[in-house]
Design a protein around this motif. Structure first.
Motif, PDB file in Angstrom:
ATOM      1  N   PRO A  29     114.331  12.668  37.317  1.00 45.57           N
ATOM      2  CA  PRO A  29     115.251  13.779  37.018  1.00 45.57           C
ATOM      3  C   PRO A  29     116.705  13.534  37.368  1.00 45.57           C
ATOM      4  O   PRO A  29     117.576  14.261  36.891  1.00 45.57           O
ATOM      5  CB  PRO A  29     114.684  14.911  37.885  1.00 45.57           C
ATOM      6  N   GLN A  88     109.414  12.414  35.758  1.00 48.73           N
ATOM      7  CA  GLN A  88     109.370  11.562  36.937  1.00 48.73           C
ATOM      8  C   GLN A  88     110.757  11.078  37.361  1.00 48.73           C
ATOM      9  O   GLN A  88     110.923  10.572  38.472  1.00 48.73           O
ATOM     10  CB  GLN A  88     108.505  10.326  36.647  1.00 48.73           C
ATOM     11  N   LEU A 102     112.052  10.608  41.132  1.00 49.17           N
ATOM     12  CA  LEU A 102     112.041  11.899  41.807  1.00 49.17           C
ATOM     13  C   LEU A 102     112.081  11.798  43.329  1.00 49.17           C
ATOM     14  O   LEU A 102     112.782  12.553  44.005  1.00 49.17           O
ATOM     15  CB  LEU A 102     110.788  12.656  41.361  1.00 49.17           C
ATOM     16  N   ARG A 103     111.320  10.845  43.901  1.00 50.56           N
ATOM     17  CA  ARG A 103     111.179  10.782  45.364  1.00 50.56           C
ATOM     18  C   ARG A 103     111.671   9.453  45.931  1.00 50.56           C
ATOM     19  O   ARG A 103     111.214   9.035  46.992  1.00 50.56           O
ATOM     20  CB  ARG A 103     109.720  11.021  45.752  1.00 50.56           C
ATOM     21  N   ARG A 108     104.238  18.163  37.244  1.00 55.39           N
ATOM     22  CA  ARG A 108     105.242  19.095  37.752  1.00 55.39           C
ATOM     23  C   ARG A 108     104.868  20.544  37.459  1.00 55.39           C
ATOM     24  O   ARG A 108     105.561  21.461  37.882  1.00 55.39           O
ATOM     25  CB  ARG A 108     106.613  18.786  37.133  1.00 55.39           C
ATOM     26  N   ARG A 113     105.847   6.700  41.182  1.00 53.39           N
ATOM     27  CA  ARG A 113     105.686   7.589  40.036  1.00 53.39           C
ATOM     28  C   ARG A 113     104.196   7.768  39.752  1.00 53.39           C
ATOM     29  O   ARG A 113     103.365   7.037  40.273  1.00 53.39           O
ATOM     30  CB  ARG A 113     106.416   7.025  38.820  1.00 53.39           C
TER      31      ARG A 113
END
Length: 456
Positions: free
Chosen positions: A64, A62, A108-109, A442, A303
């Motif tokens: 990276p 979650q 991640l986002r 993922r 997440r």
């Protein structure tokens, strides 16, 4: 099956393990869990530790990005974005991070949330337009005519990501439409599932088990009728009969705490009392909960829910959440306030993108079961569209596919491992029987494509 362990997340971790986890010593936390599991333990504590080991195993997927990579992600969106801006946003709680083995790592986002901020949009050359050429015409038809129906045809699929594929036997579950207030006449058009869960399932799925080669998918095509009937419970007198008379009746569960994540915590009780003080009706109370969430809670990509505790309270305390956390907060506040409320989830559908989505139902005397979508309502509020903001209190657009009527619902047949999403099933689940551990989020991909819609 491991899914039954999820309720143990209502209890705390032993503090030495918790300290290691949030200090970023994930290997140490896993080693401590392994030692503890060699001891004689109460069953719930044993299951809690086994569940935490899986959470920690998935956690790095979650987060990276290191700091340099995270700033570069923002500079891909906004060329003149600076490191000082990044640090200020992080300090303000607008960038999610954790520590992993001594290094600060970023969600991640995180950048997909920041790109929705009006100032970032302006710097990206985008304008905020309160109008939606897709939603607003549908909403106007519903408000004017009192209802709107479509027959909707969808194709969905689930499959392993390229780097996760191994040849062998796969078990696959895809969400499948449930008969419910707004949905009927459901038909499987293509696909070869071994089993489709019954219409009464709380999380309905199509299931298949077979040998797969590289490139194989479990795919189905189905259609159904979706109908929305207009409700304005704040300004209209309740109808003589409920708008959706075939919906399942209220049960005690619609007012109760549930599992590890619909919990009536002291903070949520205090928040509900503050919001509902002086309200003259249940409709006014429910509106105040909705108004609080849509105007005070920032929409944020999150997440995996598996990594978050007390979902409703998390949303309220942190004033952020995606569609599911916002819907759960609304459900918690309604139930605390004595208003029956339920979960619904599946897909939100439009010609350009169909994706996972969550919303809520709530029950008002005379009206029966109505809908509430705080995330769509919050988006309308932020974009300056009061009509659409008001609409999503009581209504949905009909371009939805509902597959789940309960949060943290079991799927059938049960999975051997922890699910990718132990709380909901919107995109599908996948596992290889006999694997030592399950696939994470993922490693599982899916598609949802609108084939066609016809107004009825």
């Amino acid at each position: 099956m491991k899914q039954t362990y999820i309720d143990t997340l209502s209890m705390p971790l032993p503090e030495d393990i918790l300290k290691r986890k949030w200090a970023g010593d994930l290997s140490g936390a896993l080693a401590a869990i392994g030692l503890r599991l060699q001891e004689e333990l109460p069953l719930m504590l044993r299951q809690r530790l086994e569940t935490e080991a899986e959470r920690i195993r998935r956690l790095p997927t979650q987060y990276p990005w290191n700091r340099e990579q995270a700033i570069a992600k923002m500079q891909e969106l906004v060329a003149d974005f600076t490191a000082d801006e990044f640090d200020a946003l992080e300090l303000a709680g607008k960038i999610d991070f954790i520590f992993i083995e001594g290094e600060k790592r970023y969600f991640l986002r995180f950048h997909r949330t920041l790109e929705k901020y009006p100032d970032m949009m302006a710097r990206m050359g985008k304008t905020v337009d309160g109008k939606s050429p897709w939603l607003d015409p549908m909403i106007e038809k519903i408000r004017t005519n009192g209802s709107l129906s479509y027959r909707i045809e969808m194709e969905t699929a689930v499959y392993p990501s390229d780097d996760a594929f191994q040849p062998g036997v796969y078990r696959a579950w895809l969400p499948f439409p449930i008969p419910c207030a707004q949905q009927r006449d459901i038909r499987l058009l293509e696909g070869t599932p071994d089993e489709i869960a019954p219409e009464t399932a709380v999380a309905r799925t199509a299931y298949q088990q077979k040998e797969w080669a590289k490139g194989d998918k479990f795919a189905i095509r189905y259609d159904y009728i979706s109908t929305i009937r207009y409700a304005d419970p704040l300004h209209q007198i309740a109808p003589e009969a409920p708008l959706y008379p075939d919906e399942l009746p209220v049960t005690p569960a619609d007012l109760a705490e549930e599992g590890a994540y619909i919990r009536f915590t002291p903070y949520l009780k205090a928040l509900e009392a503050e919001l509902s003080a002086g309200a003259a009706s249940d409709a006014q109370k429910a509106w105040r909960y909705y108004e609080f969430i849509t105007t005070k809670v920032k929409y944020s990509f999150m997440r995996d829910y598996f990594q978050i505790d007390d979902h409703g309270e998390y949303c309220a305390v942190n004033a952020k959440g995606d569609c599911g956390l916002q819907a759960l907060l609304f459900i918690c506040l309604c139930r605390i306030g004595g208003i029956p409320a339920r979960w619904q989830s599946g897909l939100s559908i439009d010609p350009n993108y169909s994706g996972s989505h969550d919303w809520a139902q709530f029950y008002l005397s005379g009206w029966g079961w109505l809908f509430c979508d705080p995330s769509f309502g919050g988006g309308a509020y932020r974009n300056g569209n009061p009509v659409r903001h008001a609409f999503y209190f009581g209504n949905l657009d009909p371009m939805r596919m509902a597959a789940n009527r309960q949060y943290q619902a079991p799927i059938t047949p049960a999975m051997e491992h922890f699910r990718v999403d132990p709380f909901d099933n919107q995109s599908g689940e996948l596992e290889r029987p006999g694997d030592p551990v399950g696939l994470n989020g993922r490693q599982v991909d899916g598609d949802a494509t609108l084939v066609g819609r016809m107004e009825l």
